[in-house]
Motif scaffolding. Structure first.
Motif, PDB file in Angstrom:
ATOM      1  N   GLU A  94       0.863  -1.175   0.000  1.00  6.28           N
ATOM      2  CA  GLU A  94       0.000   0.000   0.000  1.00  6.28           C
ATOM      3  C   GLU A  94       0.907   1.236   0.000  1.00  6.28           C
ATOM      4  O   GLU A  94       1.603   1.503   0.977  1.00  6.28           O
ATOM      5  CB  GLU A  94      -0.877  -0.013   1.253  1.00  6.28           C
ATOM      6  N   PRO A  95       0.947   1.999  -1.109  1.00  9.41           N
ATOM      7  CA  PRO A  95       1.860   3.140  -1.175  1.00  9.41           C
ATOM      8  C   PRO A  95       1.472   4.230  -0.180  1.00  9.41           C
ATOM      9  O   PRO A  95       0.296   4.394   0.170  1.00  9.41           O
ATOM     10  CB  PRO A  95       1.718   3.620  -2.619  1.00  9.41           C
ATOM     11  N   ALA A  96       2.469   4.978   0.266  1.00  8.41           N
ATOM     12  CA  ALA A  96       2.206   6.060   1.226  1.00  8.41           C
ATOM     13  C   ALA A  96       1.435   7.198   0.580  1.00  8.41           C
ATOM     14  O   ALA A  96       0.660   7.882   1.243  1.00  8.41           O
ATOM     15  CB  ALA A  96       3.528   6.568   1.794  1.00  8.41           C
ATOM     16  N   GLY A 126       5.782   3.341   1.740  1.00 11.93           N
ATOM     17  CA  GLY A 126       4.449   2.776   1.949  1.00 11.93           C
ATOM     18  C   GLY A 126       4.472   1.706   3.010  1.00 11.93           C
ATOM     19  O   GLY A 126       5.320   1.705   3.914  1.00 11.93           O
ATOM     20  N   ARG A 127       3.558   0.761   2.874  1.00  8.92           N
ATOM     21  CA  ARG A 127       3.398  -0.280   3.881  1.00  8.92           C
ATOM     22  C   ARG A 127       3.349  -1.647   3.194  1.00  8.92           C
ATOM     23  O   ARG A 127       2.525  -1.875   2.299  1.00  8.92           O
ATOM     24  CB  ARG A 127       2.110  -0.043   4.664  1.00  8.92           C
TER      25      ARG A 127
END
Length: 455
Positions: free
Chosen positions: A277-279, A327-328
């Protein structure tokens, strides 16, 4: 008196013209007479006798009364009445004999206006009880004790007690447990005498050896009690994801292991996957995020029986890349019913320069930089050149506004935050005087400075 007795014995033969009454045992039917002998059982047991009413007539016949009268006898599930039995049809019902004490017992079974005499004997015998949850349940011969569902390799126990309900001493001559997965008490010295009112407690263990239904038999003085259970696949242990380094950053390779909470009771396979999941919302995916072998974001692992770690194609670890986008990352390990996750936060960081190469020509210097910007937001470049004596060369720090160029580049790139930068500086005078450069790159997360790159 003789005439009355003869009339009583002849009555069933006359009245059975409406229904034929037979005693059923398995697939066998046995005609009944005026007196039906049901046999002998131990006091405290129960005996179910199945009767069948047959209508031999060419028309339906109505059954409006079925009853049994006598101590120890009952009809546990009476048929619905009145009921019409079709021509050549039949109806079954059960008479139960459940004596509480030894002795000879009799009862009268009435079907419409037909009567039969039932006889049975109860002998003094030991009673078997199942103790469960602080309560006792009396067991009848041929009844079933269910041990429930148990994982293969595990075990569950049922507690029983044998009681002497008689007024005399009774002998325990047989106590055995048979059946795969079932084991009972070790009673080496039989017979054993039980005084009136005395009891003997023992346990039976069910430990299934394989998946599926299991059956056994408990025998007590010639009487049989059925044992049943179900073997289940052992529950798989909970997986735990371990990372090395434990707190990765962008642009790194990470060794990943899956450790088990306990040794696996059976072999199994699982799956490890990566989610990203991009920041910054809307930023394109980073193709560099994933496992190396096999390439991708999903990898299978195996678990051997007794193992405490998963294997990736025979190895205890697999390697993943974190990519070059902030991101995550969420790693998910699936094993059986377990779904366990580990999260890697890839924080925004200043630009990273992996390599600098300077090419000198007669009239210019060409700087080549390779690195990444996980925020994809480089906005400014600064270059300061030095001579061989370490003095700053004119015009001093050279500032380059680069936000628009990098924005266009990242918008069309499929390489995440990776970039390769080439900057050409024309040189007036002797190009060999220039011997070093300081480089500075700025993005939304901060500034990176590379001091004195000599060439």
């Amino acid at each position: 008196m003789r005439r009355w007795l003869a009339s009583l014995l002849l009555a069933p033969a006359c009245l059975l013209a409406q229904f034929q009454i037979v005693l059923v045992s398995g697939d066998t039917e046995r005609p009944t007479g005026a007196v039906v002998d049901l046999g002998a059982i131990d006091a405290g047991d129960l005996l179910d006798a199945r009767f069948r009413l047959r209508n031999p007539q060419a028309a339906g016949a109505v059954l409006d009364s079925v009853a049994v009268a006598g101590a120890g006898f009952s009809i546990p599930v009476p048929p619905p009445l009145p009921v019409t039995i079709a021509a050549r049809g039949a109806l079954d019902f059960v008479v139960r004999f459940e004596p509480r004490a030894p002795g000879a017992f009799s009862a009268v079974l009435t079907v419409n206006r037909t009567s039969l005499i039932l006889r049975a004997i109860a002998t003094a015998g030991l009673m078997l009880w199942l103790e469960e949850g602080g309560q006792r349940v009396k067991l009848a011969a041929e009844s079933t004790v269910d041990f429930g569902s148990v994982e293969v390799g595990a075990a569950t126990t049922r507690r029983f007690s044998i009681q002497n309900p008689a007024q005399t001493r009774l002998a325990l001559t047989e106590l055995t447990v048979t059946g795969e997965g079932f084991r009972g008490p070790d009673v080496p010295h039989l017979p054993v005498g039980l005084e009136p009112g005395a009891s003997q407690v023992f346990e039976v263990v069910f430990s299934p050896l394989r998946v599926g239904a299991a059956g056994g038999l408990l025998k007590l003085n010639g009487r049989s009690f059925r044992l049943s259970g179900q073997g289940l696949n052992p529950a798989l242990p909970k997986p735990e994801i371990l990372l090395d380094p434990p707190a990765p950053r962008s642009g790194q390779q990470v060794k990943v292991r899956v450790r088990l909470a306990r040794p696996a009771a059976s072999a199994a396979t699982g799956e490890l996957s990566i989610g990203f999941e991009p920041a910054t919302p809307g930023v394109p995916d980073d193709a560099a995020i994933g496992f190396l072998a096999p390439a991708g974001r999903v990898v299978s692992f195996s678990v051997e029986r007794g193992a405490e770690e998963a294997l990736f194609a025979g190895r205890s670890e697999t390697v993943m890349q974190t990519g070059t986008t902030a991101g995550r990352l969420v790693l998910t390990a699936r094993l059986g019913s377990h779904v366990e996750q580990a999260t890697i936060v890839l924080a925004a960081q200043p630009p990273v320069v992996d390599a600098v190469r300077v090419v000198r020509s007669r009239t210019a210097l060409e700087l080549n930089l390779v690195g990444f910007d996980n925020t994809r937001s480089i906005s400014e470049l600064n270059f300061t050149f030095f001579d061989r004596d370490g003095r700053v060369l004119e015009p001093g720090a050279i500032k380059v506004e680069a936000s628009s160029e990098f924005s266009r580049y990242f918008a069309g790139s499929t390489l995440g935050g990776v970039f390769a930068l080439r900057v050409i500086f024309p040189v007036s005078g002797d190009v060999n005087v220039v011997s070093a450069v300081d480089i500075e790159l700025t993005n939304a997360a901060g500034r990176t400075r590379i001091n004195r790159v000599s060439f």
